[in-house]
Scaffold this active site. Sequence first.
Site, mmCIF file in Angstrom:
data_model
loop_
_atom_site.group_PDB
_atom_site.id
_atom_site.type_symbol
_atom_site.label_atom_id
_atom_site.label_comp_id
_atom_site.label_asym_id
_atom_site.label_seq_id
_atom_site.Cartn_x
_atom_site.Cartn_y
_atom_site.Cartn_z
ATOM 1 N N HIS A 135 66.430 21.776 58.740
ATOM 2 C CA HIS A 135 67.189 20.703 58.072
ATOM 3 C C HIS A 135 66.335 19.512 57.636
ATOM 4 O O HIS A 135 66.805 18.701 56.834
ATOM 5 C CB HIS A 135 68.295 20.163 58.984
ATOM 6 C CG HIS A 135 69.325 21.161 59.381
ATOM 7 N ND1 HIS A 135 70.022 21.911 58.467
ATOM 8 C CD2 HIS A 135 69.768 21.543 60.607
ATOM 9 C CE1 HIS A 135 70.867 22.713 59.118
ATOM 10 N NE2 HIS A 135 70.730 22.511 60.417
ATOM 11 N N ASP A 170 69.886 31.412 61.509
ATOM 12 C CA ASP A 170 70.510 30.323 62.269
ATOM 13 C C ASP A 170 71.979 30.222 61.840
ATOM 14 O O ASP A 170 72.323 30.530 60.693
ATOM 15 C CB ASP A 170 69.775 29.023 61.931
ATOM 16 C CG ASP A 170 70.147 27.829 62.790
ATOM 17 O OD1 ASP A 170 69.324 27.428 63.619
ATOM 18 O OD2 ASP A 170 71.266 27.283 62.600
ATOM 19 N N HIS A 172 73.502 27.652 61.089
ATOM 20 C CA HIS A 172 73.655 26.621 60.059
ATOM 21 C C HIS A 172 72.882 26.965 58.779
ATOM 22 O O HIS A 172 71.899 27.710 58.820
ATOM 23 C CB HIS A 172 73.152 25.277 60.601
ATOM 24 C CG HIS A 172 73.910 24.783 61.805
ATOM 25 N ND1 HIS A 172 73.500 25.051 63.089
ATOM 26 C CD2 HIS A 172 75.055 24.058 61.896
ATOM 27 C CE1 HIS A 172 74.367 24.495 63.942
ATOM 28 N NE2 HIS A 172 75.319 23.890 63.252
ATOM 29 N N ASP A 259 71.746 30.008 67.669
ATOM 30 C CA ASP A 259 73.112 29.484 67.751
ATOM 31 C C ASP A 259 74.103 30.395 67.036
ATOM 32 O O ASP A 259 75.320 30.192 67.131
ATOM 33 C CB ASP A 259 73.196 28.042 67.215
ATOM 34 C CG ASP A 259 72.451 27.832 65.913
ATOM 35 O OD1 ASP A 259 71.932 28.818 65.334
ATOM 36 O OD2 ASP A 259 72.380 26.672 65.453
HETATM 37 C C1 ZL4 Z 1 75.272 15.667 69.494
HETATM 38 O O1 ZL4 Z 1 76.709 15.456 72.830
HETATM 39 O O2 ZL4 Z 1 78.063 17.606 62.331
HETATM 40 C C2 ZL4 Z 1 74.317 14.638 69.615
HETATM 41 C C3 ZL4 Z 1 75.396 16.389 68.288
HETATM 42 C C4 ZL4 Z 1 74.228 13.929 70.789
HETATM 43 C C5 ZL4 Z 1 74.902 13.310 72.961
HETATM 44 C C6 ZL4 Z 1 75.860 12.138 73.041
HETATM 45 C C7 ZL4 Z 1 76.365 11.551 71.758
HETATM 46 C C8 ZL4 Z 1 77.773 11.957 71.461
HETATM 47 C C9 ZL4 Z 1 77.160 17.679 69.232
HETATM 48 C C10 ZL4 Z 1 76.350 17.374 68.154
HETATM 49 C C11 ZL4 Z 1 78.190 11.784 70.022
HETATM 50 C C12 ZL4 Z 1 77.768 12.954 69.168
HETATM 51 C C13 ZL4 Z 1 78.276 12.870 67.747
HETATM 52 N N1 ZL4 Z 1 75.028 14.191 71.822
HETATM 53 C C14 ZL4 Z 1 77.494 13.747 66.824
HETATM 54 C C15 ZL4 Z 1 78.309 14.778 61.325
HETATM 55 C C16 ZL4 Z 1 78.085 14.500 62.699
HETATM 56 C C17 ZL4 Z 1 77.569 13.143 63.129
HETATM 57 C C18 ZL4 Z 1 77.017 13.218 64.547
HETATM 58 O O3 ZL4 Z 1 70.663 24.440 64.701
HETATM 59 N N2 ZL4 Z 1 78.037 13.721 65.466
HETATM 60 C C19 ZL4 Z 1 77.226 15.376 62.002
HETATM 61 C C20 ZL4 Z 1 74.223 18.862 63.338
HETATM 62 C C21 ZL4 Z 1 75.704 18.537 63.441
HETATM 63 C C22 ZL4 Z 1 77.126 16.828 62.416
HETATM 64 C C23 ZL4 Z 1 73.925 20.284 63.711
HETATM 65 C C24 ZL4 Z 1 72.080 21.987 63.849
HETATM 66 C C25 ZL4 Z 1 70.592 22.175 63.877
HETATM 67 C C26 ZL4 Z 1 70.144 23.623 63.681
HETATM 68 C C27 ZL4 Z 1 68.606 23.771 63.619
HETATM 69 C C28 ZL4 Z 1 72.434 20.528 63.656
HETATM 70 N N3 ZL4 Z 1 75.950 17.222 62.905
HETATM 71 C C29 ZL4 Z 1 79.091 15.006 63.695
HETATM 72 C C30 ZL4 Z 1 78.468 15.057 65.066
HETATM 73 C C31 ZL4 Z 1 75.951 15.176 71.783
HETATM 74 C C32 ZL4 Z 1 76.097 15.965 70.577
HETATM 75 C C33 ZL4 Z 1 77.052 16.986 70.430
HETATM 76 C C34 ZL4 Z 1 76.448 18.078 66.903
HETATM 77 N N4 ZL4 Z 1 75.888 17.694 65.756
HETATM 78 C C35 ZL4 Z 1 77.113 19.257 66.633
HETATM 79 N N5 ZL4 Z 1 76.942 19.573 65.327
HETATM 80 C C36 ZL4 Z 1 76.166 18.592 64.828
HETATM 81 O O4 ZL4 Z 1 70.602 24.176 62.473
HETATM 82 C C37 ZL4 Z 1 67.862 23.244 64.773
HETATM 83 ZN ZN ZN Z 2 71.764 25.818 63.816
HETATM 84 CA CA CA Z 3 71.256 30.145 58.430
#
Ligand code: ZL4
Ligand code: ZN
Ligand code: CA
Length: 370
Positions: A135, A170, A172, A259
């Site tokens: 990403h 992945d 995503h 994932d």
């Molecule tokens: C977290 O528990 O959908 C981050 C992220 C941190 C700790 C405490 C903070 C709690 C789930 C996710 C608040 C968290 C709010 N902590 C996160 C639009 C969003 C804005 C951020 O596998 N909030 C964003 C990113 C995705 C969004 C996925 C995948 C990476 C990869 C390659 C990235 N972002 C909504 C979410 C937590 C958290 C719990 C989380 N973030 C789940 N999905 C997202 O493709 C490495």
């Molecule tokens: Zn992912």
């Molecule tokens: Ca993918």
Amino acid sequence: MTTKKVAYCFAPDASSYQLSETHPMVPERVNMTHELVQNYRMFPRMTIIKPHPATEEQLKRVHLPGYIDYLKKVSPIATLGLGDLYPCLQADDCPMFTGVYDYSASIVGASIACANRINHGRSNVCINWAGGMHHAKRRVASGFCYANDIAAAILELLMCHRRVMYVDIDLHHGDGVEEYFYNTNRVMTLSFHRFGNNFFPGTGAIKNSGVGPGKDYAINVPLQKGIDDDQYIYLFKNILNKAMERFQPEALVMQMGADSVVGDLLGDFNLTNKGHASCLENALSYNLPTIVLGGGGYSVKNVARTWTLETATILGLELDNQLPTNSYFGHLPEDSTLYIPPVKMSNSNTNKSIRKVLRKVTEILDRTEI
Ligand code: ZL4
Ligand code: ZN
Ligand code: CA
């Protein structure tokens, strides 16, 4: 299967950091994988490489200089989970943390080391389980990814290979990698991903297939929750086969985000780790020089199980379902086995919707010319 010359890149510093106390991305999962791979006695079958961190110059080939300067400047003073106020870093997903620059540089360095082994013909397959940060964008961190090791490795491969195929299983969408190469016909990006209802990052519709000379070289396979091994493997094999036929790449990069495996904390696919690994096995059967990278994966023991199985797949080994003694897994029955079974869950993909996706993707690939 002919045995391949395999290199395994491991940068201990890449897995010793924490993004925050509670962040779902746990770099330690790479150490867990490392220990299982070692205890299954796979190390003597590969060349173990300790890569150098990427240099500032190497990082600036894929990122805006000011972004890299910022990461370097803030890195030593940032407190765990605090200091996420800079617009380059997206708050909760990409917090600033102590060592964020060194963490990023060691991941990128390892993927570049893989590309160099391939370029020099020293290995047929190179592994970096800490890599796969698909990403990260030129000027911004996104989705737990700070620096794009994949784009850096592909640029390196392009110095010695006319065409590079990038395949991303992945959960995503591989948006960052797609964006770097969206307008070139020298890289085909192929991502399978959960899509719809604003699922992160929201991009990756079939119709977004590249621009200019890159038109029909960005391939997207949108999927719904609950997809099973049969459906996933059917799509994977047919689409990859068609893509290979049309694109005729000279090198391959695999992003093996775990994932997409059943039971993931952030995922809802029903793919087993055997199914996930069989996609890799299929990709390796094209006998191209290949870089194998990690990616997502948030149920950490399942990530270690999956990447351990996949290391064995690369080596052409069959593994005992009983995990070897190690310091991470306990003695409970559900903690002692390698293979992850499917669960009973609803599947929003019908065989009809799967065939429709295959047909639409095939229409794009029928237009791809080399
Ligand atoms: C977290 O528990 O959908 C981050 C992220 C941190 C700790 C405490 C903070 C709690 C789930 C996710 C608040 C968290 C709010 N902590 C996160 C639009 C969003 C804005 C951020 O596998 N909030 C964003 C990113 C995705 C969004 C996925 C995948 C990476 C990869 C390659 C990235 N972002 C909504 C979410 C937590 C958290 C719990 C989380 N973030 C789940 N999905 C997202 O493709 C490495
Ligand atoms: Zn992912
Ligand atoms: Ca993918």
